[in-house]
Design a protein around this motif. Structure first.
Motif, PDB file in Angstrom:
ATOM      1  N   ALA A   1       0.828  -1.207   0.000  1.00 41.84           N
ATOM      2  CA  ALA A   1       0.000   0.000   0.000  1.00 41.84           C
ATOM      3  C   ALA A   1       0.858   1.250   0.000  1.00 41.84           C
ATOM      4  O   ALA A   1       0.553   2.241  -0.668  1.00 41.84           O
ATOM      5  CB  ALA A   1      -0.931  -0.010   1.206  1.00 41.84           C
ATOM      6  N   GLY A   2       1.947   1.201   0.767  1.00 40.56           N
ATOM      7  CA  GLY A   2       2.831   2.360   0.814  1.00 40.56           C
ATOM      8  C   GLY A   2       3.463   2.634  -0.540  1.00 40.56           C
ATOM      9  O   GLY A   2       3.541   3.777  -0.983  1.00 40.56           O
ATOM     10  N   CYS A   3       3.889   1.580  -1.231  1.00 37.33           N
ATOM     11  CA  CYS A   3       4.466   1.756  -2.573  1.00 37.33           C
ATOM     12  C   CYS A   3       3.431   2.324  -3.528  1.00 37.33           C
ATOM     13  O   CYS A   3       3.713   3.218  -4.312  1.00 37.33           O
ATOM     14  CB  CYS A   3       4.973   0.413  -3.092  1.00 37.33           C
ATOM     15  N   HIS A   4       2.231   1.798  -3.430  1.00 37.70           N
ATOM     16  CA  HIS A   4       1.168   2.284  -4.311  1.00 37.70           C
ATOM     17  C   HIS A   4       0.900   3.763  -4.067  1.00 37.70           C
ATOM     18  O   HIS A   4       0.754   4.543  -5.011  1.00 37.70           O
ATOM     19  CB  HIS A   4      -0.093   1.461  -4.079  1.00 37.70           C
ATOM     20  N   THR A   5       0.874   4.146  -2.784  1.00 36.02           N
ATOM     21  CA  THR A   5       0.604   5.548  -2.463  1.00 36.02           C
ATOM     22  C   THR A   5       1.701   6.451  -2.996  1.00 36.02           C
ATOM     23  O   THR A   5       1.432   7.513  -3.571  1.00 36.02           O
ATOM     24  CB  THR A   5       0.478   5.730  -0.937  1.00 36.02           C
ATOM     25  N   ASP A   6       2.970   6.008  -2.833  1.00 33.55           N
ATOM     26  CA  ASP A   6       4.074   6.825  -3.319  1.00 33.55           C
ATOM     27  C   ASP A   6       3.976   7.026  -4.834  1.00 33.55           C
ATOM     28  O   ASP A   6       4.190   8.121  -5.343  1.00 33.55           O
ATOM     29  CB  ASP A   6       5.410   6.156  -2.982  1.00 33.55           C
ATOM     30  N   MET A   7       3.642   5.966  -5.554  1.00 36.69           N
ATOM     31  CA  MET A   7       3.530   6.070  -7.007  1.00 36.69           C
ATOM     32  C   MET A   7       2.314   6.900  -7.406  1.00 36.69           C
ATOM     33  O   MET A   7       2.313   7.584  -8.424  1.00 36.69           O
ATOM     34  CB  MET A   7       3.439   4.682  -7.632  1.00 36.69           C
ATOM     35  N   TRP A   8       1.279   6.835  -6.586  1.00 32.87           N
ATOM     36  CA  TRP A   8       0.045   7.546  -6.899  1.00 32.87           C
ATOM     37  C   TRP A   8       0.215   9.059  -6.781  1.00 32.87           C
ATOM     38  O   TRP A   8      -0.328   9.821  -7.577  1.00 32.87           O
ATOM     39  CB  TRP A   8      -1.063   7.058  -5.970  1.00 32.87           C
ATOM     40  N   VAL A   9       0.993   9.490  -5.801  1.00 35.24           N
ATOM     41  CA  VAL A   9       1.095  10.923  -5.529  1.00 35.24           C
ATOM     42  C   VAL A   9       2.354  11.541  -6.121  1.00 35.24           C
ATOM     43  O   VAL A   9       2.566  12.739  -5.977  1.00 35.24           O
ATOM     44  CB  VAL A   9       1.070  11.195  -4.006  1.00 35.24           C
ATOM     45  N   GLN A  10       3.186  10.747  -6.792  1.00 35.52           N
ATOM     46  CA  GLN A  10       4.416  11.310  -7.348  1.00 35.52           C
ATOM     47  C   GLN A  10       4.100  12.287  -8.473  1.00 35.52           C
ATOM     48  O   GLN A  10       3.047  12.216  -9.103  1.00 35.52           O
ATOM     49  CB  GLN A  10       5.324  10.195  -7.867  1.00 35.52           C
ATOM     50  N   ASN A  11       5.040  13.200  -8.724  1.00 35.81           N
ATOM     51  CA  ASN A  11       4.856  14.184  -9.782  1.00 35.81           C
ATOM     52  C   ASN A  11       4.840  13.493 -11.149  1.00 35.81           C
ATOM     53  O   ASN A  11       5.614  12.568 -11.399  1.00 35.81           O
ATOM     54  CB  ASN A  11       5.984  15.211  -9.751  1.00 35.81           C
ATOM     55  N   LYS A  12       3.944  13.935 -11.987  1.00 31.36           N
ATOM     56  CA  LYS A  12       3.858  13.362 -13.323  1.00 31.36           C
ATOM     57  C   LYS A  12       3.249  14.402 -14.270  1.00 31.36           C
ATOM     58  O   LYS A  12       2.669  15.405 -13.832  1.00 31.36           O
ATOM     59  CB  LYS A  12       2.999  12.093 -13.320  1.00 31.36           C
ATOM     60  N   VAL A  13       3.409  14.164 -15.559  1.00 30.65           N
ATOM     61  CA  VAL A  13       2.854  15.045 -16.574  1.00 30.65           C
ATOM     62  C   VAL A  13       1.544  14.448 -17.051  1.00 30.65           C
ATOM     63  O   VAL A  13       1.506  13.318 -17.535  1.00 30.65           O
ATOM     64  CB  VAL A  13       3.833  15.212 -17.758  1.00 30.65           C
ATOM     65  N   HIS A  14       0.468  15.189 -16.888  1.00 30.93           N
ATOM     66  CA  HIS A  14      -0.853  14.685 -17.254  1.00 30.93           C
ATOM     67  C   HIS A  14      -1.263  15.105 -18.665  1.00 30.93           C
ATOM     68  O   HIS A  14      -2.115  14.477 -19.277  1.00 30.93           O
ATOM     69  CB  HIS A  14      -1.903  15.193 -16.261  1.00 30.93           C
ATOM     70  N   LYS A  15      -0.668  16.198 -19.173  1.00 34.97           N
ATOM     71  CA  LYS A  15      -1.043  16.716 -20.479  1.00 34.97           C
ATOM     72  C   LYS A  15       0.218  17.021 -21.295  1.00 34.97           C
ATOM     73  O   LYS A  15       1.251  17.369 -20.728  1.00 34.97           O
ATOM     74  CB  LYS A  15      -1.883  17.994 -20.336  1.00 34.97           C
ATOM     75  N   PRO A  16       0.133  16.915 -22.613  1.00 38.99           N
ATOM     76  CA  PRO A  16       1.283  17.260 -23.455  1.00 38.99           C
ATOM     77  C   PRO A  16       1.691  18.718 -23.243  1.00 38.99           C
ATOM     78  O   PRO A  16       0.850  19.601 -23.092  1.00 38.99           O
ATOM     79  CB  PRO A  16       0.756  17.029 -24.877  1.00 38.99           C
ATOM     80  N   TYR A  17       2.993  18.949 -23.218  1.00 47.47           N
ATOM     81  CA  TYR A  17       3.568  20.294 -23.097  1.00 47.47           C
ATOM     82  C   TYR A  17       3.226  20.972 -21.768  1.00 47.47           C
ATOM     83  O   TYR A  17       3.312  22.196 -21.647  1.00 47.47           O
ATOM     84  CB  TYR A  17       3.123  21.191 -24.262  1.00 47.47           C
ATOM     85  N   GLN A  18       2.826  20.195 -20.791  1.00 44.86           N
ATOM     86  CA  GLN A  18       2.529  20.772 -19.487  1.00 44.86           C
ATOM     87  C   GLN A  18       3.821  21.259 -18.838  1.00 44.86           C
ATOM     88  O   GLN A  18       4.882  20.659 -18.974  1.00 44.86           O
ATOM     89  CB  GLN A  18       1.875  19.706 -18.602  1.00 44.86           C
TER      90      GLN A  18
END
Length: 217
Positions: A13-30
Protein backbone atom coordinates in the motif's frame (compact mmCIF):
# COMPACT_ATOMS: atom_id res chain seq x y z
CA UNK A 1 -0.19 -12.51 16.31
CA UNK A 2 1.21 -12.91 12.83
CA UNK A 3 2.61 -9.57 11.62
CA UNK A 4 4.14 -10.78 8.34
CA UNK A 5 1.00 -10.51 6.18
CA UNK A 6 0.08 -7.17 7.72
CA UNK A 7 3.54 -5.81 7.04
CA UNK A 8 3.37 -7.00 3.44
CA UNK A 9 -0.01 -5.30 2.92
CA UNK A 10 1.29 -2.07 4.44
CA UNK A 11 4.42 -2.24 2.30
CA UNK A 12 2.47 -2.74 -0.91
CA UNK A 13 0.00 0.00 0.00
CA UNK A 14 2.83 2.36 0.81
CA UNK A 15 4.47 1.76 -2.57
CA UNK A 16 1.17 2.28 -4.31
CA UNK A 17 0.60 5.55 -2.46
CA UNK A 18 4.07 6.82 -3.32
CA UNK A 19 3.53 6.07 -7.01
CA UNK A 20 0.05 7.55 -6.90
CA UNK A 21 1.10 10.92 -5.53
CA UNK A 22 4.42 11.31 -7.35
CA UNK A 23 4.86 14.18 -9.78
CA UNK A 24 3.86 13.36 -13.32
CA UNK A 25 2.85 15.05 -16.57
CA UNK A 26 -0.85 14.69 -17.25
CA UNK A 27 -1.04 16.72 -20.48
CA UNK A 28 1.28 17.26 -23.46
CA UNK A 29 3.57 20.29 -23.10
CA UNK A 30 2.53 20.77 -19.49
CA UNK A 31 4.91 22.88 -17.39
CA UNK A 32 7.26 20.89 -15.20
CA UNK A 33 9.01 21.98 -12.01
CA UNK A 34 11.39 19.03 -12.15
CA UNK A 35 13.61 20.30 -14.98
CA UNK A 36 15.53 23.57 -14.90
CA UNK A 37 13.97 24.79 -18.18
CA UNK A 38 10.45 24.06 -16.82
CA UNK A 39 9.58 21.99 -19.91
CA UNK A 40 8.10 18.53 -19.51
CA UNK A 41 8.76 17.58 -23.15
CA UNK A 42 12.41 16.71 -23.32
CA UNK A 43 14.68 17.32 -26.32
CA UNK A 44 16.65 14.52 -27.93
CA UNK A 45 19.72 13.55 -25.94
CA UNK A 46 22.81 14.99 -27.70
CA UNK A 47 24.88 12.59 -29.81
CA UNK A 48 22.18 9.92 -29.81
CA UNK A 49 20.21 8.50 -32.72
CA UNK A 50 16.65 7.18 -32.30
CA UNK A 51 16.23 3.54 -33.21
CA UNK A 52 15.56 3.18 -36.91
CA UNK A 53 16.78 6.70 -37.78
CA UNK A 54 20.48 6.12 -38.42
CA UNK A 55 21.25 8.08 -41.57
CA UNK A 56 24.57 7.04 -43.03
CA UNK A 57 23.61 7.68 -46.67
CA UNK A 58 24.29 11.40 -46.91
CA UNK A 59 23.23 11.70 -50.53
CA UNK A 60 19.90 10.02 -49.80
CA UNK A 61 19.03 12.27 -46.88
CA UNK A 62 20.53 15.57 -48.06
CA UNK A 63 20.62 15.44 -51.87
CA UNK A 64 24.16 16.80 -51.56
CA UNK A 65 27.51 15.26 -52.48
CA UNK A 66 29.67 17.95 -50.92
CA UNK A 67 29.76 21.67 -50.23
CA UNK A 68 28.57 24.24 -47.74
CA UNK A 69 25.60 26.49 -47.10
CA UNK A 70 26.29 30.21 -47.25
CA UNK A 71 24.30 32.16 -44.63
CA UNK A 72 22.33 35.15 -45.85
CA UNK A 73 21.94 38.31 -43.80
CA UNK A 74 18.17 38.85 -43.88
CA UNK A 75 18.71 42.46 -42.77
CA UNK A 76 20.13 43.16 -46.22
CA UNK A 77 16.64 42.84 -47.65
CA UNK A 78 16.92 39.32 -48.97
CA UNK A 79 14.02 37.06 -47.93
CA UNK A 80 16.32 34.02 -47.94
CA UNK A 81 16.67 32.75 -44.39
CA UNK A 82 17.99 29.22 -44.88
CA UNK A 83 21.13 30.20 -46.76
CA UNK A 84 22.25 29.30 -50.26
CA UNK A 85 24.05 26.04 -50.89
CA UNK A 86 27.38 26.19 -52.71
CA UNK A 87 28.63 22.80 -53.76
CA UNK A 88 27.65 19.67 -55.67
CA UNK A 89 24.15 18.21 -55.79
CA UNK A 90 23.34 14.60 -56.61
CA UNK A 91 22.15 14.02 -60.16
CA UNK A 92 20.72 10.50 -59.74
CA UNK A 93 17.80 9.27 -57.69
CA UNK A 94 18.82 7.17 -54.67
CA UNK A 95 16.26 4.51 -55.56
CA UNK A 96 14.50 3.34 -58.72
CA UNK A 97 11.45 5.46 -59.53
CA UNK A 98 8.36 3.46 -60.51
CA UNK A 99 4.98 4.54 -61.83
CA UNK A 100 3.60 4.22 -58.30
CA UNK A 101 6.35 6.51 -57.05
CA UNK A 102 5.38 9.11 -59.66
CA UNK A 103 1.70 8.89 -58.70
CA UNK A 104 2.63 9.30 -55.04
CA UNK A 105 4.87 12.22 -55.99
CA UNK A 106 2.00 13.83 -57.88
CA UNK A 107 -0.31 13.52 -54.88
CA UNK A 108 2.31 15.03 -52.57
CA UNK A 109 3.12 17.78 -55.06
CA UNK A 110 -0.53 18.72 -55.43
CA UNK A 111 -0.94 18.84 -51.64
CA UNK A 112 2.21 20.71 -50.63
CA UNK A 113 3.66 22.44 -53.70
CA UNK A 114 0.85 23.36 -56.09
CA UNK A 115 -0.70 26.08 -53.87
CA UNK A 116 2.33 28.25 -54.71
CA UNK A 117 3.93 26.67 -57.77
CA UNK A 118 0.72 25.67 -59.59
CA UNK A 119 -0.29 22.17 -60.61
CA UNK A 120 1.71 22.56 -63.83
CA UNK A 121 4.76 23.83 -61.94
CA UNK A 122 4.66 27.18 -63.74
CA UNK A 123 4.65 29.33 -60.59
CA UNK A 124 1.00 30.34 -61.01
CA UNK A 125 -0.47 28.78 -57.90
CA UNK A 126 -3.58 30.00 -56.13
CA UNK A 127 -1.69 31.72 -53.31
CA UNK A 128 -0.22 34.24 -55.73
CA UNK A 129 -3.36 34.37 -57.89
CA UNK A 130 -5.59 35.23 -54.93
CA UNK A 131 -3.55 38.27 -54.00
CA UNK A 132 -1.24 36.95 -51.28
CA UNK A 133 1.60 39.45 -51.01
CA UNK A 134 4.66 37.45 -52.05
CA UNK A 135 8.03 39.19 -52.16
CA UNK A 136 8.97 37.01 -55.12
CA UNK A 137 6.84 34.98 -57.47
CA UNK A 138 7.14 31.22 -56.80
CA UNK A 139 9.63 29.45 -59.04
CA UNK A 140 8.61 28.34 -62.50
CA UNK A 141 10.12 24.88 -63.01
CA UNK A 142 10.07 25.30 -66.78
CA UNK A 143 12.80 27.94 -67.00
CA UNK A 144 16.07 26.89 -68.59
CA UNK A 145 17.87 27.34 -65.27
CA UNK A 146 15.65 24.91 -63.38
CA UNK A 147 15.42 22.45 -66.26
CA UNK A 148 19.19 22.11 -66.05
CA UNK A 149 19.35 22.07 -62.25
CA UNK A 150 20.46 18.75 -60.68
CA UNK A 151 17.70 16.89 -58.88
CA UNK A 152 19.51 17.29 -55.57
CA UNK A 153 18.70 21.01 -55.68
CA UNK A 154 14.97 20.37 -55.58
CA UNK A 155 15.34 17.88 -52.75
CA UNK A 156 17.48 20.37 -50.81
CA UNK A 157 14.92 23.14 -51.29
CA UNK A 158 12.03 20.90 -50.20
CA UNK A 159 14.02 19.88 -47.13
CA UNK A 160 15.48 23.21 -46.04
CA UNK A 161 13.35 25.84 -47.74
CA UNK A 162 14.40 28.71 -49.96
CA UNK A 163 13.44 32.37 -49.96
CA UNK A 164 10.09 32.82 -48.22
CA UNK A 165 9.41 29.10 -48.59
CA UNK A 166 9.99 27.20 -45.36
CA UNK A 167 11.41 23.69 -45.25
CA UNK A 168 9.15 20.64 -45.33
CA UNK A 169 11.49 18.18 -43.59
CA UNK A 170 9.08 17.81 -40.67
CA UNK A 171 6.05 17.42 -42.95
CA UNK A 172 7.20 15.23 -45.84
CA UNK A 173 9.16 12.03 -45.34
CA UNK A 174 12.45 11.49 -47.14
CA UNK A 175 11.28 9.16 -49.92
CA UNK A 176 8.21 11.29 -50.59
CA UNK A 177 10.50 14.28 -51.14
CA UNK A 178 12.36 12.31 -53.79
CA UNK A 179 9.05 11.24 -55.32
CA UNK A 180 8.03 14.91 -55.56
CA UNK A 181 11.34 15.66 -57.28
CA UNK A 182 10.66 12.86 -59.75
CA UNK A 183 7.24 14.32 -60.48
CA UNK A 184 8.78 17.77 -61.00
CA UNK A 185 11.09 16.22 -63.58
CA UNK A 186 8.04 14.58 -65.19
CA UNK A 187 6.30 17.97 -65.34
CA UNK A 188 9.36 19.54 -66.95
CA UNK A 189 9.48 16.79 -69.55
CA UNK A 190 5.74 16.97 -70.21
CA UNK A 191 5.70 20.75 -70.61
CA UNK A 192 8.80 20.89 -72.77
CA UNK A 193 8.63 17.73 -74.87
CA UNK A 194 8.71 18.36 -78.64
CA UNK A 195 5.53 17.29 -80.41
CA UNK A 196 7.66 15.14 -82.74
CA UNK A 197 8.61 12.92 -79.77
CA UNK A 198 5.00 12.16 -78.86
CA UNK A 199 3.30 8.96 -79.83
CA UNK A 200 0.53 9.06 -82.44
CA UNK A 201 -2.06 8.60 -79.69
CA UNK A 202 -0.66 11.47 -77.62
CA UNK A 203 -0.40 13.74 -80.66
CA UNK A 204 -4.07 13.11 -81.42
CA UNK A 205 -5.01 13.87 -77.81
CA UNK A 206 -3.03 17.10 -78.02
CA UNK A 207 -4.72 18.09 -81.28
CA UNK A 208 -8.15 17.38 -79.81
CA UNK A 209 -7.37 19.57 -76.80
CA UNK A 210 -6.17 22.40 -79.05
CA UNK A 211 -9.26 22.15 -81.24
CA UNK A 212 -11.47 22.21 -78.16
CA UNK A 213 -9.62 25.20 -76.79
CA UNK A 214 -8.65 23.29 -73.69
CA UNK A 215 -5.40 22.84 -71.85
CA UNK A 216 -2.60 20.67 -73.10
CA UNK A 217 -3.11 17.13 -71.70
Amino acid sequence: MRTGPLFAVAFIAGCHTDMWVQNKVHKPYQKSAFFADKQSSRPRVPYTVPQGELRTDREMYTGIIGGTRVPIDIRSGSPVQTGIFRGTYVDKFPFAITRQDLLRGQAQFDAFCSPCHGRAGDGNGMIGARGFNLQRKPANYHTDRLRQMPIGHFYDVITNGYGVMYGYASRIEVKDRWRIVAYIRALQLAQGAPVSELSAVDRERLNEAVRAGGERP
